[in-house]
Design an enzyme around this catalytic site. Structure first.
Site, PDB file in Angstrom:
ATOM      1  N   SER A 194       0.851  -1.185   0.000  1.00 49.86           N
ATOM      2  CA  SER A 194       0.000   0.000   0.000  1.00 49.86           C
ATOM      3  C   SER A 194       0.888   1.236   0.000  1.00 49.86           C
ATOM      4  O   SER A 194       2.119   1.132   0.019  1.00 49.86           O
ATOM      5  CB  SER A 194      -0.891   0.006   1.232  1.00 49.86           C
ATOM      6  OG  SER A 194      -0.098   0.308   2.362  1.00 49.86           O
ATOM      7  N   LYS A 195       0.248   2.391   0.008  1.00 51.21           N
ATOM      8  CA  LYS A 195       0.974   3.668  -0.041  1.00 51.21           C
ATOM      9  C   LYS A 195       2.019   3.790   1.065  1.00 51.21           C
ATOM     10  O   LYS A 195       3.022   4.456   0.901  1.00 51.21           O
ATOM     11  CB  LYS A 195      -0.012   4.837   0.065  1.00 51.21           C
ATOM     12  CG  LYS A 195      -0.801   5.051  -1.204  1.00 51.21           C
ATOM     13  CD  LYS A 195      -0.919   6.537  -1.521  1.00 51.21           C
ATOM     14  CE  LYS A 195      -1.246   6.816  -2.962  1.00 51.21           C
ATOM     15  NZ  LYS A 195      -2.486   6.212  -3.433  1.00 51.21           N
ATOM     16  N   ARG A 196       1.732   3.107   2.199  1.00 56.59           N
ATOM     17  CA  ARG A 196       2.681   3.150   3.310  1.00 56.59           C
ATOM     18  C   ARG A 196       4.074   2.687   2.875  1.00 56.59           C
ATOM     19  O   ARG A 196       5.083   3.030   3.474  1.00 56.59           O
ATOM     20  CB  ARG A 196       2.230   2.191   4.424  1.00 56.59           C
ATOM     21  CG  ARG A 196       1.227   2.732   5.374  1.00 56.59           C
ATOM     22  CD  ARG A 196       0.921   1.693   6.441  1.00 56.59           C
ATOM     23  NE  ARG A 196       0.466   0.433   5.872  1.00 56.59           N
ATOM     24  CZ  ARG A 196       1.062  -0.726   6.057  1.00 56.59           C
ATOM     25  NH1 ARG A 196       2.135  -0.825   6.793  1.00 56.59           N
ATOM     26  NH2 ARG A 196       0.573  -1.828   5.506  1.00 56.59           N
ATOM     27  N   HIS A 197       4.101   1.804   1.870  1.00 56.30           N
ATOM     28  CA  HIS A 197       5.378   1.242   1.452  1.00 56.30           C
ATOM     29  C   HIS A 197       6.113   2.115   0.442  1.00 56.30           C
ATOM     30  O   HIS A 197       7.138   1.728  -0.090  1.00 56.30           O
ATOM     31  CB  HIS A 197       5.158  -0.150   0.845  1.00 56.30           C
ATOM     32  CG  HIS A 197       4.614  -1.138   1.826  1.00 56.30           C
ATOM     33  ND1 HIS A 197       3.309  -1.539   1.820  1.00 56.30           N
ATOM     34  CD2 HIS A 197       5.212  -1.801   2.843  1.00 56.30           C
ATOM     35  CE1 HIS A 197       3.118  -2.414   2.797  1.00 56.30           C
ATOM     36  NE2 HIS A 197       4.245  -2.580   3.436  1.00 56.30           N
ATOM     37  N   GLY A 198       5.584   3.305   0.160  1.00 57.63           N
ATOM     38  CA  GLY A 198       6.256   4.183  -0.805  1.00 57.63           C
ATOM     39  C   GLY A 198       5.477   4.228  -2.102  1.00 57.63           C
ATOM     40  O   GLY A 198       4.257   4.080  -2.099  1.00 57.63           O
TER      41      GLY A 198
END
Ligand code: GLU
Length: 465
Positions: free
Chosen positions: A237-241
């Site tokens: 997800s976006k959390r991973h970049g």
């Protein structure tokens, strides 16, 4: 039967790399079989679909080189087709009109929650409020018991309990189809033979199977691919970049690297890591798609990108750099100088942006020395050495790398200095810093006049200290 696959994005955001992998698998599967690849925009969710997303998705697909043979079809332009099929189901008694309004359903859901129970739609409400002008949705009559079996190319037989599935809406009160209904009608009317998609859609599959059954249509061969996980084992997800194709493009990745990387997330061919698009078309089959979830590994993508930066003709890379350079205020064409720079900088760069960010000194007429480099390498004792080098280079008629090397060797011998002792101050003089391609290559790119000019400026700078 001719193989026909499709990619069916919902335009509610950019093309996520999970979606891009799905697109790649479907495109390769069709190409491998000499079939067709269809693009369909699933824009029935009018509140979340945007034209901007559609444009971005199409742009990303083109950039990746995923050319489609048919489409883009838009579900919002096919409402008549869905209605026609829903009417057919009404006529055959396999679906019915449901007059329960969304508000009533919401109340009932709330009631059930307050009682601590799980809400389930009850068929007996369906005709309750029937009246001539009342709006209605159309629901599919689903079996009350038994199992629904789906044959998945990657998972084998997958069974679902019919009791888990209530009579669900296929056509909403506003005339729009629900997601499951539109997908089935489209896949059937577009004669899709194979559906490859993320396993987040597995929960939709029994509903879709029931619609196929009610319409006496054959379900395409399904293949649900495991999700992509982030390095921490959680769903990417976006959390991973960066997670969208557009992000990677903006970061300076090449489409070849992104395609090569994504295809390997879940598919393999022995130990081979690098595949051209032609090779992928030749080799891609579902037999080599793994069952377990693939883990996203940014380093590997970087590694592949470096590989493609080095293996693509430098003229091509130079062409790709032009817009990035323009943005920085460097107005160059794909000329000999830029091609030479690319040849040198691709040796270590991971992305196009890395290259664009490390070539300013080739295009400036005002070198600024990094403080640390200035203090460390511009000491008074280096002055005579720089003067010797400048003099030696000035006398060269042919400013070739070979001749420059001779000048350096002569000065090294006369002054009993190693190359490093001379090369670093010269590098600071020419580039302002301590990191650059080989010093002779840098001089070759800058040309004699510029090199002499920069050396003279460094000499004055040191003398004035
Ligand atoms: N529109 C769906 C999505 O973007 C895909 C539907 C499907 O592949 O069946 O997730």
């Amino acid at each position: 039967m001719t193989v026909r696959t499709r990619f069916a994005p919902s335009p509610t955001g950019s093309l996520h790399i999970g979606g891009a992998r799905t697109a790649i698998f479907n495109c390769l599967f069709a190409r491998h079989a000499g079939g067709s690849f269809v693009l369909r925009i699933e824009d029935t969710d009018q509140t979340r679909s945007t034209q901007e997303s559609i444009d971005e998705i199409l742009d990303a697909m083109e950039w990746l080189g995923l050319n489609w043979d048919e489409g883009p079809f838009r579900q919002s332009e096919r409402l008549d087709i869905y209605r026609e099929h829903a009417e057919k189901l009404l006529e055959s008694g396999k679906a019915y009109r449901c007059f329960v309004t969304p508000e009533e359903l919401q109340d009932r859901r709330k009631e059930a929650q307050e009682r601590g129970g799980v809400f389930r739609y009850d068929r007996k409400w369906a005709e309750e409020n029937a009246g001539p002008d009342k709006p209605y949705a159309i629901r599919l009559l689903t079996p009350d018991e038994g199992t629904i079996e789906v044959d998945d190319a990657l998972r084998g037989k997958v069974s679902f309990e019919a009791t888990e599935i209530e009579d669900f809406v296929i056509l909403k009160m506003d005339g729009f189809p629900t997601y499951n209904f539109a997908v089935v009608i489209d896949d059937a009317t577009m004669e899709i033979t194979n559906v490859i998609r993320g396993d987040d859609h597995l929960i939709n599959t029994p509903r879709q199977a029931l619609i196929y059954g009610a319409l006496s249509l054959e379900m395409p061969q399904m293949a649900h691919v495991s999700m992509i996980l982030g390095p921490d084992g959680k769903r990417l997800s976006k959390r991973h970049g960066a997670t969208s194709v557009t992000d990677y493009r903006a970061e300076g990745y090449l489409p070849e690297a992104v395609v090569n990387y994504l295809v390997r997330l879940g598919w393999s061919f022995g130990d081979q890591e690098i595949f051209s698009l032609d090779e992928l078309v030749e080799k891609f089959t579902l037999d080599n798609v793994g069952k377990s979830a693939a883990v996203f590994n940014p380093e590997k993508l970087e590694w592949l990108n470096s590989h493609y930066l080095r293996s693509k003709p430098p003229e091509k890379i130079a062409g790709l750099l032009i817009p990035l350079l323009n943005e920085k205020g460097i107005h160059s064409e794909v000329d000999e100088k830029l091609v030479k720079i690319v040849r040198e900088l691709t040796q270590r760069a991971k992305t196009l942006n890395d290259i664009a960010d490390s070539l300013d000194y080739f295009y400036t007429d005002q070198i600024t020395y990094e403080d640390k480099a200035d203090n460390k390498f511009f000491k008074p004792e280096i002055l005579p050495v720089l003067e010797d080098i400048t003099q030696g280079l000035t006398s060269l008629e042919d400013f070739t790398i070979e001749n420059m090397k001779e000048v350096f060797e002569r000065v090294m011998a006369e002054r009993e200095l190693k190359l490093g002792k001379i090369a670093q101050p010269v590098r600071v003089a020419l580039t302002g810093g301590t990191v650059s391609p080989g010093i002779f290559e840098v001089m070759d790119i800058l040309g004699k006049d510029e090199v002499l000019d920069r050396l003279n400026k460094a000499v004055s700078h040191i003398s004035a200290k």
